[in-house]
Design an enzyme around this catalytic site. Structure first.
Site, PDB file in Angstrom:
ATOM      1  N   LYS A 223     -15.965   4.473 -27.325  1.00 26.67           N
ATOM      2  CA  LYS A 223     -15.288   4.236 -28.600  1.00 26.67           C
ATOM      3  C   LYS A 223     -13.968   3.511 -28.378  1.00 26.67           C
ATOM      4  CE  LYS A 223     -13.666   6.618 -32.764  1.00 26.67           C
ATOM      5  NZ  LYS A 223     -13.580   7.912 -33.472  1.00 26.67           N
TER       6      LYS A 223
ATOM      7  N   GLU B 161     -13.956   7.132 -16.695  1.00 28.12           N
ATOM      8  CA  GLU B 161     -15.256   7.177 -16.021  1.00 28.12           C
ATOM      9  C   GLU B 161     -16.118   5.979 -16.398  1.00 28.12           C
ATOM     10  OE1 GLU B 161     -14.069  11.543 -16.830  1.00 28.12           O
ATOM     11  OE2 GLU B 161     -13.920   9.583 -17.841  1.00 28.12           O
TER      12      GLU B 161
ATOM     13  N   GLY C  87     -16.993  10.609 -31.538  1.00 26.88           N
ATOM     14  CA  GLY C  87     -17.898  10.291 -30.448  1.00 26.88           C
ATOM     15  C   GLY C  87     -19.109  11.193 -30.389  1.00 26.88           C
ATOM     16  N   ARG C  88     -18.923  12.502 -30.602  1.00 25.92           N
ATOM     17  CA  ARG C  88     -20.048  13.440 -30.509  1.00 25.92           C
ATOM     18  C   ARG C  88     -20.967  13.355 -31.723  1.00 25.92           C
ATOM     19  NH1 ARG C  88     -15.230  15.590 -31.016  1.00 25.92           N
ATOM     20  NH2 ARG C  88     -14.641  16.981 -32.720  1.00 25.92           N
TER      21      ARG C  88
ATOM     22  N   GLU D  84     -16.569  21.337 -28.562  1.00 23.25           N
ATOM     23  CA  GLU D  84     -15.531  20.320 -28.718  1.00 23.25           C
ATOM     24  C   GLU D  84     -15.066  20.238 -30.160  1.00 23.25           C
ATOM     25  OE1 GLU D  84     -15.218  16.574 -26.207  1.00 23.25           O
ATOM     26  OE2 GLU D  84     -15.852  15.714 -28.121  1.00 23.25           O
TER      27      GLU D  84
ATOM     28  N   HIS E 109     -37.094  33.522 -17.407  1.00 27.54           N
ATOM     29  CA  HIS E 109     -37.074  33.848 -15.981  1.00 27.54           C
ATOM     30  C   HIS E 109     -35.703  33.572 -15.370  1.00 27.54           C
ATOM     31  CE1 HIS E 109     -41.500  34.354 -15.793  1.00 27.54           C
ATOM     32  NE2 HIS E 109     -41.453  33.501 -16.799  1.00 27.54           N
TER      33      HIS E 109
ATOM     34  N   LYS F 157      -6.703  14.889 -18.707  1.00 29.77           N
ATOM     35  CA  LYS F 157      -6.750  13.470 -18.330  1.00 29.77           C
ATOM     36  C   LYS F 157      -5.350  12.949 -17.993  1.00 29.77           C
ATOM     37  CE  LYS F 157     -10.726  12.376 -21.310  1.00 29.77           C
ATOM     38  NZ  LYS F 157     -11.179  11.529 -22.444  1.00 29.77           N
TER      39      LYS F 157
END
Length: 496
Positions: free
Chosen positions: A171, A177, A232-233, A318, A348, A460
């Protein structure tokens, strides 16, 4: 079985053939009435109307939260400050459709993004790959998110550089990253003798920062915008979802949007008592108020949805993982911890804790009525899968008495059952939008802004001086205002 079963059958709730069964929530009719009354009193109905009307419900950033416009296939005008956003959204749709028809001979697509720029498209690609008979366009879709070069190396070992396309999704177009990984992939293209022209032809961007994308070297025709009113999400419905269209065709992408739009219309128009996102939100709120729950699990009994809990972790935690409300006051409740994985594998793993642990952890069981393959044994396997789903919900709710304390199941562990008629692009879109709208509802009920994430940024900021200290290779770093004594010692150890 326990003497007082936890089940309290309620009418099944449904929308677009998606069925929600809350019978094992242990919520009485009078409690439901109180929950709906409280939701009305909190102004939930006005909040829903304001969200779809483009009001600035993201109050901290003074923005709307209008991801619903990205799947508004009817193109009904959606106004922000008096301007209709739908022509710009429609233009992106047309460009995505054109790109799907344009790419010929592409063997590999590397989608570079992290967080909201990664989870949604990655989930959709994984889930739809299991749809029997779905047409794949033959490209290998790679997702590169982690700054750890192990993921980068694995992808580059299989991609063919001269027939690879690269989608850089951010965005802000400043995410560390993403930009680092993008530079590494460009370097790989150069190492493999791709010309400057070929590299320019291979690079595409999806961003709200068109200027930064151009400065990176991406041609304007290869930049697909989205907007600051999209979190963004919540962005998989935008050009962030390009991999879905590229892999399975634009019509499949439209079906994905159509499922989400159908849930939006239901959320917008259904009364609270029949509104699936609202009912799910109120059930979780009830368990918080009654049992002070700290976590809930989501267990999709469909291997295709194994990525769904990871997507949901970002969406819920978030959005609503906050201790301060919209007015700057401390909150009593916010997002529980979210975890989960595909059933029956999950049985399991951690179901021992769910059945006999000291904490009550509500569960959303998600099941699909039709098998997810056309194998000859598919129906028989699917009956076993569904029987496990139903049995686990019953056991958790009703428990079991026994003279041996080790074999006592306390029961009264609440759960929902969410049933999809099938899992295809339409119902995958519906599932994601259902939870998006449930998350927004919970935020409204807690008076939390679900559309900002200030807590994400602090780490960050601190990483920058630490990175500088690590790259200095010095082992005499001293504590400072930016680096505390413990971190300084760790840096010195790593640099030694």
């Amino acid at each position: 079985m326990s003497l007082q079963p936890y089940s309290s059958p309620q009418p099944l709730h449904s929308a677009i053939n998606v069925v929600l069964d809350t019978a094992y929530q242990g919520i009485s009719d009078s409690d439901w009435k109180n929950l709906f009354a409280s939701a009305r009193q909190s102004g939930l109905e006005q909040f829903i109307a304001d969200m779809f009307a483009g009001k600035h419900i993201n109050n901290s950033e003074d923005r709307p939260a209008l991801h619903s416009a990205l799947r508004n296939l009817s193109k009904t005008p959606v106004l922000i400050n008096g301007a209709d956003v739908m022509p710009a959204v429609d233009d992106v749709w047309r460009r995505i459709d054109a790109l799907c028809n344009k790419w010929v001979g592409v063997t590999d697509v590397i989608h570079i993004g992290i967080g909201g720029s990664d989870f949604g498209p990655r989930l959709a690609i994984e889930a739809l790959a299991h749809v029997p008979g779905i047409e794949s366009r033959g490209m290998r879709m790679h997702f590169l998110a982690n700054i750890d070069t192990a993921e980068l190396a694995r992808i580059l070992a299989h991609a063919q550089p001269h027939s690879t396309r690269v989608l850089i999704v951010s965005k802000s177009f400043t995410t560390l990253e993403t930009t680092m990984n993008a530079k590494a992939v460009v370097a790989w293209l150069k190492e493999n003798d791709c010309t400057k022209s070929q590299i320019a032809h291979a690079l595409y961007a999806v961003t709200a920062n068109v200027t930064a994308a151009k400065e990176f070297g991406i041609e304007e025709d290869n930049i697909y915008p989205f907007w600051d009113w999209v979190g963004g999400r919540y962005s998989v419905w935008s050009a962030v979802g390009l991999p879905i269209a590229l892999q399975y065709g634009f019509e499949t992408f439209k079906q994905f949007l159509a499922g989400a739009e159908s849930i939006d219309l239901h959320f917008k128009n259904a009364p609270l008592e029949e509104n699936l996102p609202v009912i799910m939100a109120l059930a979780l709120l009830y368990q918080q108020q009654k049992h002070d729950i700290k976590a809930y699990a989501v267990i999709p009994y469909a291997d295709a949805l194994d990525w769904f809990p990871k997507w949901l972790q970002q969406l819920d935690m978030e959005s609503n993982g906050k201790s301060i409300d919209r007015d700057g006051k401390p909150v009593k409740h916010s997002s529980p911890i979210v975890f989960g994985s595909a059933g029956s594998n999950a049985q399991h793993s951690y179901f021992q804790l769910l059945h006999q642990g000291t904490e009550i952890i509500p569960i959303d069981f998600i099941a699909v009525r039709e098998p997810m393959s056309d194998r000859p044994e598919a129906v028989a396997h699917h009956h076993i899968l569904l029987s496990n789903c139903l049995a686990q919900a019953q056991a958790l709710a009703n428990g079991k008495d026994d003279v041996n304390p080790n074999n006592v199941y306390p029961g009264k562990r609440p759960s929902n059952l969410l049933l999809l008629p099938k899992l295809n692009a339409f119902y995958l879109g519906a599932l994601l939008a259902l939870y998006e709208n449930r998350t927004a509802t919970l935020g409204a009920l807690w008076n939390i802004n679900s559309f900002d994430q200030p807590g994400v940024e602090y780490g960050k900021v601190l990483a920058k001086p630490i990175e500088k200290a690590l790259t200095s290779h010095q082992n005499n770093i001293q504590a400072s205002a930016e680096i505390d004594a413990v971190t300084a010692a760790r840096i010195n150890f790593l640099n030694s």
